[in-house]
Every structure is written in C-alpha cells, then in structure tokens.
Design an enzyme around this catalytic site. Structure first.
Site, PDB file in Angstrom:
ATOM      1  CG  ASP A  97      -8.457   5.615  -0.041  1.00 17.15           C
ATOM      2  OD1 ASP A  97      -9.493   6.187  -0.417  1.00 17.15           O
ATOM      3  OD2 ASP A  97      -8.007   4.595  -0.598  1.00 17.15           O
TER       4      ASP A  97
ATOM      5  CB  SER B 213      -6.996  -0.195   1.247  1.00 18.96           C
ATOM      6  OG  SER B 213      -7.476  -0.799   0.062  1.00 18.96           O
ATOM      7  CB  SER B 214     -12.456  -1.192   0.657  1.00 19.99           C
ATOM      8  OG  SER B 214     -13.006  -0.314   1.602  1.00 19.99           O
TER       9      SER B 214
ATOM     10  CB  THR C  44      -6.206   0.627  -6.543  1.00 18.88           C
ATOM     11  OG1 THR C  44      -7.106   1.621  -7.031  1.00 18.88           O
ATOM     12  CG2 THR C  44      -5.682   1.044  -5.182  1.00 18.88           C
TER      13      THR C  44
ATOM     14  N   GLY D 144     -13.825  -1.879  -6.848  1.00 17.17           N
ATOM     15  CA  GLY D 144     -15.122  -1.376  -6.426  1.00 17.17           C
ATOM     16  C   GLY D 144     -15.108  -0.478  -5.222  1.00 17.17           C
TER      17      GLY D 144
ATOM     18  NE  ARG E  37      -4.153   1.810   0.778  1.00 15.24           N
ATOM     19  CZ  ARG E  37      -4.991   2.379  -0.069  1.00 15.24           C
ATOM     20  NH1 ARG E  37      -4.768   2.307  -1.373  1.00 15.24           N
ATOM     21  NH2 ARG E  37      -6.066   3.014   0.364  1.00 15.24           N
TER      22      ARG E  37
ATOM     23  CB  THR F 208      -9.492  -1.128  -7.339  1.00 21.43           C
ATOM     24  OG1 THR F 208      -9.575   0.032  -6.525  1.00 21.43           O
ATOM     25  CG2 THR F 208      -8.435  -2.053  -6.783  1.00 21.43           C
TER      26      THR F 208
END
EC number: 2.3.2.2
Length: 570
Positions: A421, A450-451, A397, A471, A100, A379
């Site tokens: 984010d 993050s998701s 992403t 998404g 990330r 993403t």
C-alpha cells in the site's frame, strides 16, 4: 397433527434455520432493542452478541468479534494485520484508535526496485518483504484499556474455543485450500494449517487451528502487548522472518504502538460525520465528498439517476485526487491540510468547477502527477452498538485475500502484505493508477495509507448510523453511498446496503458499475455526459446499524454480498 405433517414441519424448520445461517442479507433489517453486532461471519457476530448480553460494552463486543473473525474468516479477520476503530459514546464522547501496520525499521524508500527502477518480482505484494509490522492486537488492547468493562481474558476466550473445537469450512475457504495445495512447496507453513492430511479442505469440513489457539492463549493470559509483541509469539515471528528472508525483528515488534487519535469530523444536512484520520484516507475523503454534494438536491434528482451519478462521480473524482496528492501517515507528514480538505469553503470551490451534464477529465498533470497504487478488496468490517448507546465501527485487514498467504510457523496465523500500500516507485505516475507522491513513500516505522473507512453518523449527540465495508479503494465510495441512501433517499439500513453501487477513483478515469441495478438508459445518458464506465460483478460488503432514538429500536443489516455475514441482536 399427523406424522406426515410433523415430518413436513421438521423439514420446514430445518430449511429456515439453514437459510438464516447462510443467506441473511436482504432488504429487511434485523431488529433488536438492547444491542447489535454485525460482521462478516455469523459465529463471530454471535460471539459479540454474547459479550453484550454479559454486560460488555460495544468496545468489548468489537474486540471479541474481531478475535473470533481471526479464526473464522482467515481471508481478512486477523491478528497479523491492522486497522482502525471509531468510537462514539452514548455520552457523545468520540475518539478513534489507529492500529495500522508499520514499515519495519530496516525498510527503505526504494527497497522493492531493481537496477532499472522497476519493482522486482512483485515483491511489495508477495513474500515476507511485503509484510508490515502487525497492529491488530495492540489496537484492540489499547481500546480495551480505555473502554473495556469485562476482563480481557473473557474477550479472547471465545476465539480460542472456536480455534480448538473447529468450525465448518466455507466454499471461499475451500478455494483458498485448493490454492494452498497447488503451492504447498512454496508455502509449507500455510499447508500445515489449511490442508487436511495433505489434501485440500472440502466444504463442511471442520477446521481446527491448534497453533492459533495457543497463540490466542498467550494473548489472553499475558495481555495484548506482552502476549503478542514479546515472549514466545514475538520469537516465533522474528525467527521465522530471519530464516525466510524477512526483515521484521523482535525490536520492530517491541516498539510497535497503537495510537488514539482525534477523529475527522464534518456535517451533512444536519448530521455529524465522524471518521478516521490519516493514515486512513476514508474520513477526509467522505467528509470532502459530502461537503461537495451538499450543494445539490440529490433527493430531487432521484436515486442512481444519470444526473445524480454525474454529480456524485465528480465529487469522487476530486476527493480521490486530493487523497493521492496530500494524504499519508500524519506522524511523517506534518503539513497535511486536513482543515482545508474538510472545510465547506474548499468544497464550494470544488463544486464551482463541476459542470452540469458534462464530465470533468482526470488529469494527473493538474493534480501533482499523483497516482493510485493497487489496494486489495479483501478487508472486513464490523459494527457494534450496546445497551448504553455506545457505538463502534471497526475495519481491519490483511490487505489481499489471506494477506501474504504466509502462516507463521508454530504460531498458526497469516501475515499481512500491507507494504504494497506504499508508493513503491517514488515520483512515478502513469494513467493506469500508480501513485508516486511523497506523503505515502516508504520510511522506517511509517504507516501506509489506507482506504479503510469506519464511520459513524450522529445527530443531536447520539450515534444514528454505524457503517463500514471492505473493498480496497472502493471502501470510501461504498460507505459514502450507504450514507447518501439513508440521508438523501430515505432508505432503511438494509435497502441502503443492498442497493447497487458504483465507483470512481480519479485515475484511471473510468467509473465501475455493479452489473445489476443501472438501467441501459441511465448508462447511455451517463456516457453521453462524457463518463467512461465499465461493469464489475460486485462492490464491497457493508455491515451497518441504524439507531432509531424515537422508538428505541436498533436495526441492522449484513450485506448479502458477504456469504457468511450476519446481524445479531439481543
């Protein structure tokens, strides 16, 4: 055969070939016996398949596929962004890689706020201040150092060839090119790449990316650290930042490191769930929701019935509330109660709060006044299985579609806008969905929440389902529903992915249904239970693989919601 018959057969073959290139998604899975790659672009999937055929591992193939996507899918495939990789070996070894993005060292807690405490000019989403330090190249290289078999250079080379020779432009990319044309004065370096002779690209044009090819060559020749985070590429990034108001420096790039992490694990109806730890919120949320749902016989309640939707919504509501209150970068949040959030006992307590046929209400006052920041749906995900039974689930992403929309001049790649984010207004919450909680506030060197939810489902020490999706905040619930569709509703991987989806994220207190697949009666009963809902066009673009260990057959599907997605096996 007559000449007319031959002509007709030729047209038929051409039609079928064209259809396979652009519309592979559907309810019938693609099958293979040795290995499989599923991604959001057919050229990248083919690159990964070729790596498998050459004896590469699942990690090798995922790296090659990811680099190819950085060329063919610039909206989300990247070297200027970041993500997560979940690994499950044929020998039952599990691990994850966290790459990330990080906040630059010069970042501050209130860097986007004006004198009134409001966000200035959407600066956390637009412009160079929105860019986090990229992690993709470091993460892919770290995974290769541990699990790679083929030479690093062999994995980067296919992407270089696509960048040099070009590929046909898709309608989605045409749309972006038109946007660039309208905004070329503000984005001159982007216009150099995504316009053709000063005009917008047209569908079918061949896009050649020479600067990107040269950047990839440096990554190929000097490795994933020196080739990107040092030397010419690092200088191009740092100089571009300094000249245009950004704050990422050569030091930011040099000190960036990807990290290997223990996965988040859980169980569901006899299956093992392996996901990503924070700063991904997906692993925790999915395990928490599955633990809650284990209390209900979803199969008996029927797929997407109002009753099933009710219980799944209530599980979503509670997991997303915990996400907002507790989750953030573990290197900056040592007290995150991961064991509690993923425990069966905690899930039982949450399930006891759920009333049959009566919706709960999402009340921020009872959930630490946390709030949900916007997270873009753009993403991309890829799933890979090799002939040794090793599996990789990788999601990465740029944040919004095409990230910051800013190309590094001379380097040819787009930068992310992941700083958006973070919780930009510390302590502030409203009912529309902004989060102000401390775990995800900005700090230098911190990774934003993050998701992204790359996930592997296993049984008896072998991977069974490899799944993930783009998404934004819906990713978690898309992955959840694919798992439920297979485990509870006995669907094959293709049907599980194609089925209509829905989403609830605690705040705002509303459920979003895809516009097809939910009957008026179901919607009415659901509403009468007290659930507010809205209709949206689409949710996610899942890419999944199923391994049948009894037959030895691998089945896979690329979501038809993804125009260019493709499952390719060998």
């Amino acid at each position: 055969m007559t000449s007319i018959s031959k002509i007709f057969l030729g047209f038929l073959i051409l039609f079928i070939s064209s259809f396979q290139l652009t519309a592979q998604g559907g309810r019938i899975p693609v099958s293979a016996e040795k290995g499989m790659v599923v991604s959001s672009h057919y050229l990248a999937s083919e690159v990964g398949r070729d790596i498998l055929a050459q004896g590469g591992t699942a990690v090798d193939a995922s790296i090659a596929t990811a680099f190819a996507l950085s060329v063919t899918l610039p909206s989300a495939g990247n070297i200027g962004g970041g993500g997560f990789l979940v690994y499950y070996g044929g020998d039952a070894e599990t691990t994850t890689f966290n790459f990330r993005e990080k906040a630059p060292l010069a970042a501050t807690r209130e860097m986007y706020l004006d004198e009134n405490g409001e966000i200035k000019n959407n600066s956390n989403h637009e412009g160079l201040l929105s860019v986090g330090v990229p992690g993709t190249v470091a993460g892919l290289y770290k995974a290769h150092q541990k699990f790679g078999k083929l030479e690093w250079s062999e994995l980067v080379q296919p992407a270089i060839e696509i960048a040099e020779n070009g590929f046909p432009v898709s309608p989605h990319l045409v749309g972006f090119s038109n946007w660039v044309l309208e905004n070329e004065d503000e984005y001159p370096s982007t216009a150099e790449v995504f316009l053709k002779n000063g005009e917008a690209l047209e569908s079918g044009d061949i896009l050649i990316q020479k600067d990107l090819a040269e950047t990839l060559k440096r990554i190929r020749d000097k490795g994933g650290v020196e080739g990107f985070y040092q030397g010419k590429t690092a200088s191009l990034i740092a100089d571009f930042m300094k000249s245009n108001g950004g704050i990422i420096t050569k030091k930011d790039l040099k000190v960036y490191e990807a990290e290997e992490m223990e996965p988040i694990t859980g169980t569901y109806r006899g299956y093992d769930i392996i996901g990503m730890a924070p700063p991904s919120s997906g692993g925790v949320a999915i395990v928490e929701m599955l633990n809650i749902l284990e209390a209900y016989d979803l199969k008996e309640k029927k797929h997407n019935s109002a009753e099933s939707l009710h219980f799944i919504t209530e599980a979503m509501r509670r997991a997303y509330a915990d996400r907002a209150q507790f989750l953030g970068d573990l290197n900056f949040n040592e007290q995150v109660p991961l064991d509690k959030l993923t425990s069966k006992e905690y899930a039982e307590m949450l399930a006891d709060q759920i009333q049959e046929n009566i919706a709960s209400k999402s009340d921020s006052a009872n959930f630490n006044k946390a709030h949900l920041v916007y997270e873009s749906p753009q993403t991309t995900h890829l799933s890979v299985v090799d002939s040794e039974g090793n599996a990789v689930s990788l999601t990465y992403t740029l944040e919004q579609s095409y990230g910051s929309k800013i190309v590094v001049k001379g380097a040819g790649f787009l930068l992310n806008n992941e700083m958006g984010d973070f919780n930009a207004i510390p302590g502030y919450t409203d009912t529309k969905g902004r989060i102000g909680t401390k775990p995800n506030q900005i700090e230098p060197g911190k990774r934003m929440l993050s998701s992204m939810s790359p996930t592997i489902v296993a049984k008896d020490g072998k991977p069974v389902i490899v799944i993930g999706s783009p998404g934004g905040r819906t990713i978690i619930n898309t992955v959840l529903q694919v798992i439920l569709n297979m485990v509870d509703y006995d669907m094959n991987i293709a049907k599980a992915i194609e089925s209509p989806r829905f989403h609830h994220q605690w705040l705002p207190d509303v459920t979003y249904f895809e516009e097809w697949g939910f009957s008026p009666d179901t919607q009415r009963i659901y509403y009468e239970m007290g659930h507010e809902f809205k209709i949206r066009e689409s949710q996610g673009r899942a890419m999944g693989i199923y391994l049948d260990h009894e037959t030895g057959i691998i089945e896979a599907a690329a979501d038809s919601r993804s125009y260019d997605g493709r499952a390719v096996g060998y």
